[in-house]
Design a protein around this motif. Structure first.
Motif: not given
Lengths: 117, 115
Positions: A91, A37, A107-109, A39
């Motif tokens: 992400f 994703y 999700f990852g960071t 953002q």
């Protein structure tokens, strides 16, 4: 429980060059989806690309492609011909394929991608 | 509009106050998700609705957090006795009914600041 790890807090790339963002994950499931994703500052999460775990072929969407290594639990994103509009947080995310309707994402960071003009 | 709408866009509240965050999903989407994104982190799952019922609320951090979706459309996330640690962006997502994979669409979130 599943975990997603992004070890690159920040990356930068020259405009028109190629960059690869890394992601590893941990799961005991055999059937799942993986996502990247984007953002932007608007905060809205935008789906870039999706990979189904049962498919061996790596997903591709125009300038975006993934390198999915199921045995290694690795899922990297390659962005070719980087453009200024690609600058954003990226992400990596995991979703089980067996929860029948519950499509919650892990999700990852995130990795902040900067494009250098 | 055609997308997921979240209001307000930004909310500042005092510690100890009650807040409500609203999510208006895409018309026809039966599944609705709330996530919380703290500064420098990825979104973390809070709660999932299928229609009017909360099918999975395992991500709610404590009993100060509650969410409803009374008519299977608009959802409200309610936070009682807010704490500074509740400051975050609260994201909502919705997805349509269907077998197999369905894509989740996200709103632009509500940035909550507790002072």
């Amino acid at each position: 429980a599943q975990t997603v790890t992004q070890s690159q807090p920040e990356m930068s790339v020259q405009e028109a060059e190629t960059v690869t963002l890394s992601c590893t994950y941990d799961t005991s499931e055999s059937d799942y989806y993986l996502f990247w994703y984007k953002q932007p500052p608007s905060r809205q999460m935008i789906l870039v690309i999706r990979q189904e775990a049962y498919k061996q072929q790596n997903a591709t969407e125009n300038r975006f492609s993934v390198n999915f290594q199921k045995a290694a639990k690795s899922f990297s994103l390659k962005i070719s011909d980087s453009q200024l509009g690609d600058a954003a947080m990226y992400f990596c995310a995991y979703r089980s394929a067996s929860n029948f309707g519950n499509e919650k994402l892990t999700f990852g960071t995130g990795t902040r991608l900067t494009i250098i003009p | 509009g055609a997308g997921v709408s979240q209001t307000p866009s930004n909310k500042v509240t005092e510690k100890g106050k009650y807040v409500e965050l609203r999510c208006d999903p895409i018309s026809g989407h039966t599944a609705l998700y709330w996530y919380r994104q703290s500064l420098g982190q990825g979104p973390e799952f809070l709660i999932y609705f299928q229609g009017t019922g909360a099918a999975d609320d395992s991500g709610l951090p404590n009993d100060r957090f509650f969410a409803v979706r009374p008519e299977g459309s608009v959802s409200t996330l309610k936070i009682q006795r807010t704490e500074r640690g509740d400051s975050a962006v609260y994201l909502c997502a919705s997805s349509p009914p269907g077998q197999g994979y369905t894509e989740a669409f996200f709103g632009q979130g509500t940035r909550l600041t507790v002072v």
